[in-house]
Design an enzyme around this catalytic site. Structure first.
Site, PDB file in Angstrom:
ATOM      1  N   ASP A  14       0.818  -1.220   0.000  1.00 47.84           N
ATOM      2  CA  ASP A  14       0.000   0.000   0.000  1.00 47.84           C
ATOM      3  C   ASP A  14       0.852   1.270   0.000  1.00 47.84           C
ATOM      4  O   ASP A  14       0.483   2.275   0.593  1.00 47.84           O
ATOM      5  CB  ASP A  14      -0.976   0.010   1.197  1.00 47.84           C
ATOM      6  CG  ASP A  14      -1.727  -1.297   1.284  1.00 47.84           C
ATOM      7  OD1 ASP A  14      -2.227  -1.740   0.241  1.00 47.84           O
ATOM      8  OD2 ASP A  14      -1.785  -1.881   2.380  1.00 47.84           O
ATOM      9  N   LYS A  17       2.351   2.388  -5.151  1.00 48.57           N
ATOM     10  CA  LYS A  17       3.249   2.083  -6.278  1.00 48.57           C
ATOM     11  C   LYS A  17       2.584   2.427  -7.601  1.00 48.57           C
ATOM     12  O   LYS A  17       3.225   2.847  -8.545  1.00 48.57           O
ATOM     13  CB  LYS A  17       3.611   0.586  -6.274  1.00 48.57           C
ATOM     14  CG  LYS A  17       4.409   0.159  -5.061  1.00 48.57           C
ATOM     15  CD  LYS A  17       4.642  -1.326  -5.042  1.00 48.57           C
ATOM     16  CE  LYS A  17       3.432  -2.143  -4.716  1.00 48.57           C
ATOM     17  NZ  LYS A  17       2.902  -2.022  -3.361  1.00 48.57           N
ATOM     18  N   ALA A  40      -4.041  -7.385  -4.328  1.00 45.91           N
ATOM     19  CA  ALA A  40      -3.461  -6.047  -4.465  1.00 45.91           C
ATOM     20  C   ALA A  40      -4.557  -5.059  -4.839  1.00 45.91           C
ATOM     21  O   ALA A  40      -5.611  -5.444  -5.320  1.00 45.91           O
ATOM     22  CB  ALA A  40      -2.403  -6.058  -5.552  1.00 45.91           C
ATOM     23  N   GLY A  41      -4.275  -3.805  -4.605  1.00 46.86           N
ATOM     24  CA  GLY A  41      -5.220  -2.775  -5.036  1.00 46.86           C
ATOM     25  C   GLY A  41      -4.442  -1.508  -5.251  1.00 46.86           C
ATOM     26  O   GLY A  41      -3.667  -1.111  -4.396  1.00 46.86           O
ATOM     27  N   HIS A  42      -4.564  -0.915  -6.418  1.00 50.32           N
ATOM     28  CA  HIS A  42      -3.883   0.361  -6.586  1.00 50.32           C
ATOM     29  C   HIS A  42      -4.811   1.376  -7.218  1.00 50.32           C
ATOM     30  O   HIS A  42      -5.646   1.051  -8.035  1.00 50.32           O
ATOM     31  CB  HIS A  42      -2.558   0.231  -7.333  1.00 50.32           C
ATOM     32  CG  HIS A  42      -2.561  -0.739  -8.449  1.00 50.32           C
ATOM     33  ND1 HIS A  42      -2.404  -2.089  -8.256  1.00 50.32           N
ATOM     34  CD2 HIS A  42      -2.716  -0.567  -9.758  1.00 50.32           C
ATOM     35  CE1 HIS A  42      -2.458  -2.690  -9.412  1.00 50.32           C
ATOM     36  NE2 HIS A  42      -2.658  -1.800 -10.356  1.00 50.32           N
ATOM     37  N   GLN A 224       2.008  -5.903  -3.690  1.00 46.98           N
ATOM     38  CA  GLN A 224       2.434  -6.115  -2.299  1.00 46.98           C
ATOM     39  C   GLN A 224       3.806  -5.463  -2.072  1.00 46.98           C
ATOM     40  O   GLN A 224       4.086  -4.464  -2.702  1.00 46.98           O
ATOM     41  CB  GLN A 224       2.450  -7.616  -1.933  1.00 46.98           C
ATOM     42  CG  GLN A 224       1.069  -8.221  -1.815  1.00 46.98           C
ATOM     43  CD  GLN A 224       0.481  -8.648  -3.133  1.00 46.98           C
ATOM     44  OE1 GLN A 224       1.154  -9.231  -3.956  1.00 46.98           O
ATOM     45  NE2 GLN A 224      -0.782  -8.373  -3.344  1.00 46.98           N
ATOM     46  N   THR A 299      -7.838  -0.804  -0.365  1.00 49.00           N
ATOM     47  CA  THR A 299      -8.539  -0.681  -1.645  1.00 49.00           C
ATOM     48  C   THR A 299      -9.289  -1.978  -1.941  1.00 49.00           C
ATOM     49  O   THR A 299     -10.345  -1.970  -2.559  1.00 49.00           O
ATOM     50  CB  THR A 299      -7.506  -0.467  -2.794  1.00 49.00           C
ATOM     51  OG1 THR A 299      -6.494   0.404  -2.349  1.00 49.00           O
ATOM     52  CG2 THR A 299      -8.141   0.082  -4.038  1.00 49.00           C
ATOM     53  N   GLY A 302     -11.171  -2.853   2.272  1.00 46.70           N
ATOM     54  CA  GLY A 302     -11.767  -1.789   3.073  1.00 46.70           C
ATOM     55  C   GLY A 302     -11.313  -1.809   4.522  1.00 46.70           C
ATOM     56  O   GLY A 302     -11.733  -0.984   5.327  1.00 46.70           O
ATOM     57  N   ARG A 303     -10.403  -2.751   4.865  1.00 43.63           N
ATOM     58  CA  ARG A 303      -9.951  -2.836   6.261  1.00 43.63           C
ATOM     59  C   ARG A 303      -9.117  -1.609   6.645  1.00 43.63           C
ATOM     60  O   ARG A 303      -8.346  -1.096   5.833  1.00 43.63           O
ATOM     61  CB  ARG A 303      -9.040  -4.064   6.451  1.00 43.63           C
ATOM     62  CG  ARG A 303      -9.781  -5.365   6.486  1.00 43.63           C
ATOM     63  CD  ARG A 303      -8.839  -6.512   6.768  1.00 43.63           C
ATOM     64  NE  ARG A 303      -7.947  -6.795   5.654  1.00 43.63           N
ATOM     65  CZ  ARG A 303      -7.001  -7.719   5.667  1.00 43.63           C
ATOM     66  NH1 ARG A 303      -6.784  -8.439   6.749  1.00 43.63           N
ATOM     67  NH2 ARG A 303      -6.254  -7.936   4.605  1.00 43.63           N
TER      68      ARG A 303
HETATM   69  P1  IMP Z   1      -3.074 -12.860   1.016  1.00 44.97           P
HETATM   70  O1  IMP Z   1      -2.081 -12.278   0.052  1.00 44.97           O
HETATM   71  O2  IMP Z   1      -4.496 -12.467   0.712  1.00 44.97           O
HETATM   72  O3  IMP Z   1      -2.923 -14.335   1.177  1.00 44.97           O
HETATM   73  O4  IMP Z   1      -2.788 -12.214   2.471  1.00 44.97           O
HETATM   74  C1  IMP Z   1      -1.588 -12.490   3.187  1.00 44.97           C
HETATM   75  C2  IMP Z   1      -1.101 -11.241   3.923  1.00 44.97           C
HETATM   76  O5  IMP Z   1      -0.647 -10.279   2.982  1.00 44.97           O
HETATM   77  C3  IMP Z   1      -2.197 -10.523   4.744  1.00 44.97           C
HETATM   78  O6  IMP Z   1      -1.598  -9.951   5.898  1.00 44.97           O
HETATM   79  C4  IMP Z   1      -2.657  -9.416   3.821  1.00 44.97           C
HETATM   80  O7  IMP Z   1      -3.228  -8.319   4.519  1.00 44.97           O
HETATM   81  C5  IMP Z   1      -1.333  -9.042   3.154  1.00 44.97           C
HETATM   82  N1  IMP Z   1      -1.512  -8.444   1.836  1.00 44.97           N
HETATM   83  C6  IMP Z   1      -1.751  -9.078   0.667  1.00 44.97           C
HETATM   84  N2  IMP Z   1      -1.833  -8.205  -0.344  1.00 44.97           N
HETATM   85  C7  IMP Z   1      -1.626  -6.985   0.182  1.00 44.97           C
HETATM   86  C8  IMP Z   1      -1.540  -5.661  -0.391  1.00 44.97           C
HETATM   87  O8  IMP Z   1      -1.680  -5.446  -1.595  1.00 44.97           O
HETATM   88  N3  IMP Z   1      -1.303  -4.667   0.507  1.00 44.97           N
HETATM   89  C9  IMP Z   1      -1.096  -4.882   1.830  1.00 44.97           C
HETATM   90  N4  IMP Z   1      -1.171  -6.083   2.394  1.00 44.97           N
HETATM   91  C10 IMP Z   1      -1.419  -7.128   1.575  1.00 44.97           C
END
Ligand code: IMP
Length: 459
Positions: A14, A17, A40-42, A224, A299, A302-303
């Site tokens: 986050d 990028k 991911a979310g951008h 990530q 993104t 919403g957490r």
């Molecule tokens: P997963 O990738 O959904 O399996 O989640 C594994 C861990 O990576 C969790 O703590 C997620 O919150 C974190 N995570 C995965 N993708 C992102 C991202 O794009 N931004 C921030 N944290 C992420």
């Protein structure tokens, strides 16, 4: 030969990028997303328009860049199709989008298993994004994955599902006491989305290799970040792929020696979503203030993100492990208005000072206290909002960036003071973002020349 610029996150994701990739993409011929999935979310803001992506590379907004989802990405076909529909509805062309036939597909049983596995872990749950990313990568490693090339070929898809579904259903029903998935229903459900995606599925390894051979400018868009790398991150609180620069070229058609520049995107403060140690977390009003000013809510999910001062121990580790050649410092505007701001330069544990990130044993992080350096803050005024040049920033904001550079050991090549493209400043002496491609080419050529002077092997 071309040269590639890799863009990676330095902390727990986050870092925005997408914004920097979008800027680089203006001068790039190819943008490659190399890992992760819809976790991911951008967000990219261009001309007052906000675009949110999960899977499609930010480069899609550049009319000239070929945008590739490479082998290492795990694709949720529904998420991808709806992103494509939304972009087309806004007049963005998808002509330049290509999806690797080797990219693995997230299927409904992966999402079901993500939720079931998290529940079964109880208090040890990772706090995944729940998008089925981990279970999909598990199947890839177990050699029971289904790839994009299978999805878009009805015969191959049927054959693969016939081989794989009994294994998944046994897990679902016998271990988790959950409902099984029916092959015919699944095939029927996947058929329309497979039709939608089929024209975009291609041999992206050949496309990228040709572009590289033709000397094109290539950007690797990381998803990530460093601390979420399955090996180099804070295991087990990590994702299932390699967001670090070492993971960038695998399954893309471009060799690691083609990387000319590695740019780390650093947020002026640090955030983390999900569980796991976070030494600089601010659990007080300062953390909440950063969260609200920075809109630090996921993104994708919403957490609310956990927020804290910049962790420069992690930054130094990210610089070493990714081989950073430069940094982009973002979200400087969010920190404005604090009387002073902290940067964590070491950890303290049981009276011992830890200057380096304990990558060899991340459990040492538990119970670490951050050692902060305190820097004077900068005002939330027009010195920030009206700045069009780095030198116009308040001296304290400039000094902060300079200290971050010093701690990272590499120069800042871009500084961001807001989410829009035009809220980006280039520090003096650095040159426009396109200079990174020139510098990258020079680095790749120098590396090649160095290899040429190696003594010839005797037979
Ligand atoms: P997963 O990738 O959904 O399996 O989640 C594994 C861990 O990576 C969790 O703590 C997620 O919150 C974190 N995570 C995965 N993708 C992102 C991202 O794009 N931004 C921030 N944290 C992420």
């Amino acid at each position: 030969m071309g040269a590639a610029v890799v863009v990676v996150g330095t902390h727990w994701g986050d870092e925005a990028k997408g914004k920097f990739v979008d800027l680089l993409a203006q001068d790039a011929d190819v943008v490659i997303r190399y890992g992760g999935g819809p976790n991911a979310g951008h967000t990219v803001i261009v001309g007052g328009e906000t675009y949110k992506f999960h899977l499609i590379p930010s480069g899609i907004l550049s009319p000239r860049a070929l945008c590739i989802l490479a082998d290492g990405v795990v694709v949720d076909p529904d998420v991808l199709a709806s992103e494509m529909d939304a972009l087309e509805a806004r007049g963005v062309s998808l002509d330049n989008l290509r999806i690797s036939q080797n990219a693995h597909v997230i299927l409904p049983y992966h999402q079901a298993l993500d939720a079931l596995e998290e529940r079964a872990k109880g208090e040890n749950a990772l706090g995944t994004t729940g998008r089925g990313v981990g279970p999909c990568y598990q199947d890839k490693a177990a050699r029971i994955g289904i790839r994009m090339g299978d999805l878009v070929d009805p015969h191959r898809l049927r054959a693969r599902l016939r081989a794989v579904l009994p294994l998944k259903n046994a897990l679902l029903t016998k271990l988790y006491d959950a409902d099984p998935f029916d092959e015919a229903t699944l095939l029927e459900r996947l058929s329309p989305v497979a039709d939608r995606l089929r024209p975009f599925v291609a041999d992206t390894l050949a496309l990228a290799a040709d572009a590289y051979a033709a000397g094109k400018a290539i950007v690797f868009e990381g998803a990530q970040a460093t601390m979420l790398d399955i090996d180099g991150g804070t295991y087990p609180y990590v994702t299932s792929s390699h967001p670090t620069s070492g993971g960038a070229t695998i399954g893309t058609g471009i060799p690691p020696t083609g990387i000319g520049q590695v740019i780390g995107v650093v947020k002026a403060y640090t955030t983390r979503v999900g569980a796991g140690t976070f030494p600089t977390e601010l659990l007080d009003e300062r953390g909440s203030r950063i969260r609200e000013r920075g809109h630090e809510y996921g993104t994708t999910t919403g957490r609310a993100r956990r927020c804290g001062w910049l962790d420069a121990v992690v930054l130094r580790y990210a610089a070493r492990t990714n081989g950073l050649t430069g940094i982009c410092v973002g979200h400087l505007d969010v920190l404005a208005g604090f009387e002073s701001v902290g940067i964590c330069v070491a950890y303290q544990k049981n009276g011992r000072l830890l200057r380096d990130f304990p990558a060899g044993d991340v459990t040492l992080l538990d119970g670490c206290e951050p050692v902060f350096e305190e820097l004077p803050g900068w005002p939330d005024d027009t010195s920030l909002t009206n700045a069009t040049r780095f030198e116009e920033l308040h001296p304290n904001a400039q000094a902060y960036v300079r200290r971050v550079e010093e701690l990272a050991g590499v120069p800042a090549v871009m500084v961001s003071i807001g989410p829009s493209r035009n809220q980006t400043l280039i520090p003096p002496g650095v040159g426009a973002p396109r200079a990174l491609f020139t510098a990258g080419r020079a680095a790749v050529s120098a590396q090649r020349r160095a290899a040429e002077v190696l003594p010839p092997r005797r037979s």
